[in-house]
Scaffold this motif. Structure first.
Motif, PDB file in Angstrom:
ATOM      1  N   LEU A  88      -7.717  -0.290   6.179  1.00 46.08           N
ATOM      2  CA  LEU A  88      -8.846   0.348   5.267  1.00 46.08           C
ATOM      3  C   LEU A  88      -8.334   1.202   4.446  1.00 46.08           C
ATOM      4  O   LEU A  88      -8.622   1.132   3.180  1.00 46.08           O
ATOM      5  N   GLN A  89      -7.182   2.148   4.720  1.00 47.54           N
ATOM      6  CA  GLN A  89      -6.575   2.836   3.866  1.00 47.54           C
ATOM      7  C   GLN A  89      -5.931   2.151   2.896  1.00 47.54           C
ATOM      8  O   GLN A  89      -5.667   2.667   1.563  1.00 47.54           O
ATOM      9  N   VAL A  90      -5.233   1.055   3.045  1.00 46.88           N
ATOM     10  CA  VAL A  90      -4.267   0.038   2.000  1.00 46.88           C
ATOM     11  C   VAL A  90      -5.524  -0.321   1.279  1.00 46.88           C
ATOM     12  O   VAL A  90      -5.343  -0.403   0.072  1.00 46.88           O
ATOM     13  N   LEU A  91      -6.649  -0.774   1.537  1.00 41.51           N
ATOM     14  CA  LEU A  91      -7.664  -1.368   0.749  1.00 41.51           C
ATOM     15  C   LEU A  91      -8.089  -0.432  -0.442  1.00 41.51           C
ATOM     16  O   LEU A  91      -8.383  -0.485  -1.414  1.00 41.51           O
ATOM     17  N   ALA A  92      -8.386   0.997   0.238  1.00 42.47           N
ATOM     18  CA  ALA A  92      -8.692   2.135  -0.554  1.00 42.47           C
ATOM     19  C   ALA A  92      -7.882   2.252  -1.633  1.00 42.47           C
ATOM     20  O   ALA A  92      -8.199   2.556  -2.749  1.00 42.47           O
ATOM     21  N   ALA A  93      -6.676   2.277  -1.158  1.00 42.30           N
ATOM     22  CA  ALA A  93      -5.506   2.901  -2.059  1.00 42.30           C
ATOM     23  C   ALA A  93      -5.410   1.711  -3.269  1.00 42.30           C
ATOM     24  O   ALA A  93      -4.894   2.127  -4.480  1.00 42.30           O
ATOM     25  N   ALA A  94      -5.537   0.547  -2.652  1.00 38.63           N
ATOM     26  CA  ALA A  94      -5.391  -0.784  -3.712  1.00 38.63           C
ATOM     27  C   ALA A  94      -6.606  -0.838  -4.840  1.00 38.63           C
ATOM     28  O   ALA A  94      -6.267  -0.954  -6.006  1.00 38.63           O
ATOM     29  N   ALA A  95      -7.793  -0.389  -4.313  1.00 36.75           N
ATOM     30  CA  ALA A  95      -9.080  -0.155  -5.278  1.00 36.75           C
ATOM     31  C   ALA A  95      -8.790   1.009  -6.087  1.00 36.75           C
ATOM     32  O   ALA A  95      -9.017   0.950  -7.540  1.00 36.75           O
ATOM     33  N   ALA A  96      -7.960   2.231  -5.555  1.00 39.03           N
ATOM     34  CA  ALA A  96      -7.848   3.538  -6.365  1.00 39.03           C
ATOM     35  C   ALA A  96      -6.584   2.904  -7.534  1.00 39.03           C
ATOM     36  O   ALA A  96      -6.859   3.389  -8.835  1.00 39.03           O
ATOM     37  N   THR A  97      -5.874   2.231  -6.932  1.00 36.74           N
ATOM     38  CA  THR A  97      -4.735   1.778  -7.947  1.00 36.74           C
ATOM     39  C   THR A  97      -5.370   0.838  -9.080  1.00 36.74           C
ATOM     40  O   THR A  97      -5.066   1.156 -10.472  1.00 36.74           O
ATOM     41  N   ALA A  98      -6.198  -0.022  -8.662  1.00 33.92           N
ATOM     42  CA  ALA A  98      -6.812  -0.968  -9.596  1.00 33.92           C
ATOM     43  C   ALA A  98      -7.568  -0.150 -10.918  1.00 33.92           C
ATOM     44  O   ALA A  98      -7.525  -0.317 -11.779  1.00 33.92           O
ATOM     45  N   ARG A  99      -8.172   0.703 -10.245  1.00 30.21           N
ATOM     46  CA  ARG A  99      -9.239   1.715 -10.960  1.00 30.21           C
ATOM     47  C   ARG A  99      -8.355   2.348 -12.092  1.00 30.21           C
ATOM     48  O   ARG A  99      -8.532   2.602 -13.434  1.00 30.21           O
ATOM     49  N   ALA A 100      -7.448   3.058 -11.656  1.00 29.55           N
ATOM     50  CA  ALA A 100      -6.400   3.822 -12.417  1.00 29.55           C
ATOM     51  C   ALA A 100      -5.735   3.017 -13.564  1.00 29.55           C
ATOM     52  O   ALA A 100      -5.269   3.352 -14.663  1.00 29.55           O
ATOM     53  N   ARG A 101      -5.293   1.686 -13.215  1.00 31.06           N
ATOM     54  CA  ARG A 101      -4.730   0.786 -14.236  1.00 31.06           C
ATOM     55  C   ARG A 101      -5.748   0.066 -14.705  1.00 31.06           C
ATOM     56  O   ARG A 101      -5.514  -0.864 -15.540  1.00 31.06           O
ATOM     57  N   ASN A 102      -7.046   0.166 -14.656  1.00 29.10           N
ATOM     58  CA  ASN A 102      -8.003  -0.387 -15.452  1.00 29.10           C
ATOM     59  C   ASN A 102      -8.137  -1.854 -14.963  1.00 29.10           C
ATOM     60  O   ASN A 102      -8.247  -2.791 -15.984  1.00 29.10           O
TER      61      ASN A 102
END
Length: 99
Positions: free
Chosen positions: A56-70
């Protein structure tokens, strides 16, 4: 071969496996990193029967990375187990689920 036994239908379409335990976290991270490098990711969570907090932490980090990179990050058809785990840990805003 994907690291977390995920099937890859296209560059950004991934199907999560039934079991996402601690051993799967590193492979999941690698698969999501590669998918985000290709421009975004769409995850099918229908098969998930068990998920550990590190995944779940990996999914959250990936989602945050995607948001940061638009970049797009989609979690579709999340199983009831996956939805409950996300909610139980208070990650529903960090890992948004679509129907």
């Amino acid at each position: 071969m994907p690291g977390a036994n995920m099937s890859i239908a296209a560059a950004s379409d991934l199907s999560l496996p039934p079991t996402l335990d601690l051993a799967a976290a590193e492979g999941l991270c690698g698969d999501l990193t590669a998918a985000l490098g290709d421009g975004g990711v769409s995850l099918d969570g229908a098969a998930v029967e068990w998920i550990a907090t590190p995944c779940l932490q990996v999914l959250a980090a990936a989602a945050a990375t995607a948001r940061a990179r638009n970049l797009p990050f989609r979690l579709v058809q999340a199983s009831s187990v996956l939805r409950a785990a996300i909610t139980d840990l208070g990650l529903h805003q960090a890992i948004p689920c679509e129907d």
